[in-house]
Design an enzyme around this catalytic site. Structure first.
Site, PDB file in Angstrom:
ATOM      1  N   TYR A 187      -7.461  10.198   7.831  1.00 17.66           N
ATOM      2  CA  TYR A 187      -6.830   9.670   6.611  1.00 17.66           C
ATOM      3  C   TYR A 187      -7.638  10.057   5.380  1.00 17.66           C
ATOM      4  O   TYR A 187      -7.077  10.503   4.365  1.00 17.66           O
ATOM      5  CB  TYR A 187      -6.695   8.152   6.702  1.00 17.66           C
ATOM      6  CG  TYR A 187      -6.309   7.502   5.403  1.00 17.66           C
ATOM      7  CD1 TYR A 187      -5.024   7.641   4.889  1.00 17.66           C
ATOM      8  CD2 TYR A 187      -7.229   6.761   4.676  1.00 17.66           C
ATOM      9  CE1 TYR A 187      -4.661   7.055   3.683  1.00 17.66           C
ATOM     10  CE2 TYR A 187      -6.878   6.164   3.469  1.00 17.66           C
ATOM     11  CZ  TYR A 187      -5.592   6.326   2.983  1.00 17.66           C
ATOM     12  OH  TYR A 187      -5.245   5.748   1.780  1.00 17.66           O
ATOM     13  N   ASN A 231      11.505   6.813   1.583  1.00 19.40           N
ATOM     14  CA  ASN A 231      12.295   6.888   2.809  1.00 19.40           C
ATOM     15  C   ASN A 231      12.332   5.561   3.563  1.00 19.40           C
ATOM     16  O   ASN A 231      12.912   5.474   4.654  1.00 19.40           O
ATOM     17  CB  ASN A 231      11.782   8.003   3.730  1.00 19.40           C
ATOM     18  CG  ASN A 231      10.393   7.731   4.278  1.00 19.40           C
ATOM     19  OD1 ASN A 231       9.786   6.688   4.009  1.00 19.40           O
ATOM     20  ND2 ASN A 231       9.866   8.674   5.049  1.00 19.40           N
ATOM     21  N   ASN A 271     -10.273  -1.101  -2.261  1.00 21.94           N
ATOM     22  CA  ASN A 271      -9.396  -1.845  -1.335  1.00 21.94           C
ATOM     23  C   ASN A 271      -8.413  -2.708  -2.120  1.00 21.94           C
ATOM     24  O   ASN A 271      -8.800  -3.746  -2.666  1.00 21.94           O
ATOM     25  CB  ASN A 271     -10.239  -2.705  -0.394  1.00 21.94           C
ATOM     26  CG  ASN A 271     -10.970  -1.872   0.635  1.00 21.94           C
ATOM     27  OD1 ASN A 271     -11.887  -1.129   0.299  1.00 21.94           O
ATOM     28  ND2 ASN A 271     -10.569  -1.967   1.884  1.00 21.94           N
TER      29      ASN A 271
END
Length: 305
Positions: free
Chosen positions: A140, A32, A169
Site C-alpha cells: 500500500y 464505483n 491517520n
C-alpha cells in the site's frame, strides 16, 4: 470552478465534496461504490458510478470539463495490499495514471492527490518531514508513493499543476468500521456495541491522528495554493493506541478492557508527521484537537446506536 472528485462517495472525499459545493463550485463525482456509499453522496453533485479504469472516464472528462481533479479513489487497506498486491497496484497506480492521461488530454489545470504517511515506512526521526527517506513497509505504501512520481513527471512533461497531500491517520464521521476503517471508527463501533476492543501489539504504538474536517480544509487550501508542492497533513502529535482507547472510552461513556493480539505485518511502531510546510505554504493548520474531533465523532455515532 468545475471540479471532479474521484472517490467522492467515500469517507474523506464525501466531506470534501460537501465543502466544495458549499463554496459554490460545480462538483462532479466518480465512484464505483466498492467502498463508498450512495447515502454519503451530496445531492447537488453530479454523480457517475464508474471505475477510474473504465474507458468511459474519457467521456466524463469531455462532458464535465474539470479545471481541477481531486483524486481520492483508492485501495486504502494495508492488509489487503499485502494479500492482493496486484489488485492494490492496479487501482492505486494504474488508476492514477489513467486519470493523469485524461488530465493531459482535457487540459485540466491541476490535480490534488491524496497520498499517505505509509510512504515513509519506519521513521528514522520524529516528526517526519517531507524530506524524510521513503522506505514503505507495505505494498500500500508503495502504491501510494509511486503515483507521486507519475504526477511530477506529468507536470514536467505536460505542464499539469499539482498538490500532493500526505495524510496522517484520518478519523471522523462516515468512516466505515465494517470495511477498511481506521482504529477510531473500529473502537467507536466496539464501544457503543458493548463489545471488547482489539489492540494489535502492546498498545504503546503511536499514531498522528487528524480529524477529517482538517483534511477538508487542507484540500480547500490546495485549490489555490501549494503549486507543485508536497505536504504532510497532520496534527504533529503522537498518541498511543492505549491512550486513544482510554480517551474514547471516556467520551463514549464506556469502559472496556481490550483484547491484545499479535502485531500485524506492515504496521510501524511510531509515527508523527511534521506539518510545518503546510502551515507555511498552504497557510493551513489543524483546528481540531484530538479530544474535540473524537467528541464530535462519538457524539454523532452515539445517536445512531
Amino acid at each position: 470552478m468545475n471540479i471532479l472528485v474521484t472517490g467522492g462517495a467515500g469517507f474523506i472525499a464525501s466531506h470534501i465534496v460537501d465543502a466544495l459545493i458549499e463554496a459554490g463550485h460545480r462538483v462532479y463525482v466518480i465512484d464505483n461504490l466498492s467502498t463508498g456509499s450512495r447515502e454519503q453522496l451530496n445531492e447537488q453533485a453530479s454523480y457517475y458510478e464508474v471505475d477510474i479504469l473504465d474507458e468511459r472516464i474519457a467521456e466524463i472528462f469531455d462532458e464535465t470539463k474539470p479545471e481541477i481533479v481531486i483524486h481520492h479513489a483508492a485501495q486504502i487497506d494495508v492488509q489487503t495490499s499485502i494479500q492482493k498486491p496486484m489488485f492494490d497496484a492496479k487501482i492505486n497506480i494504474l488508476g492514477t495514471i489513467a486519470l493523469l492521461e485524461q488530465c493531459r488530454n482535457h487540459s485540466v489545470r491541476k490535480m490534488i492527490y491524496a497520498s499517505s504517511a505509509a510512504v515513509y515506512g519506519t521513521p528514522e526521526y520524529l516528526g517526519v518531514d517531507e524530506r524524510h527517506p521513503l522506505r514503505p513497509l507495505s505494498f500500500y505504501g508503495i502504491s501510494k508513493h509511486t503515483p507521486e512520481h507519475y504526477i511530477e513527471a506529468f507536470s514536467h512533461l505536460y505542464g499539469l499543476d499539482y498538490t500532493i497531500l500526505r495524510y496522517a491517520n484520518v478519523y471522523g464521521i462516515r468512516q466505515d468500521p465494517k470495511g477498511e476503517g481506521g482504529v477510531v471508527s473500529i473502537f467507536v463501533d466496539k464501544l457503543l456495541r458493548s463489545e471488547q476492543p482489539i489492540i494489535f501489539g502492546d498498545g504503546e504504538q503511536t499514531r498522528d491522528f487528524i480529524y477529517v474536517k482538517d483534511i477538508v480544509s487542507a484540500n480547500m487550501a490546495a485549490l489555490e495554493k501549494g503549486s507543485r508542492g508536497l505536504f504532510n497533513v497532520s496534527c504533529n502529535e503522537q498518541t498511543s493506541v492505549k491512550e486513544l482507547l482510554q480517551l474514547m472510552s471516556e467520551l463514549c461513556g464506556t469502559t472496556f478492557a481490550p483484547e491484545y493480539r499479535a502485531p500485524r505485518a506492515g504496521d510501524i511502531v511510531h509515527s508523527r508527521l511534521d506539518n510545518t510546510a503546510a502551515a507555511q505554504l498552504l497557510n493551513w493548520e489543524p483546528r481540531y484537537s484530538l479530544r474535540d474531533g473524537l467528541k464530535e465523532t462519538c457524539d454523532y455515532y452515539r445517536k445512531l446506536y
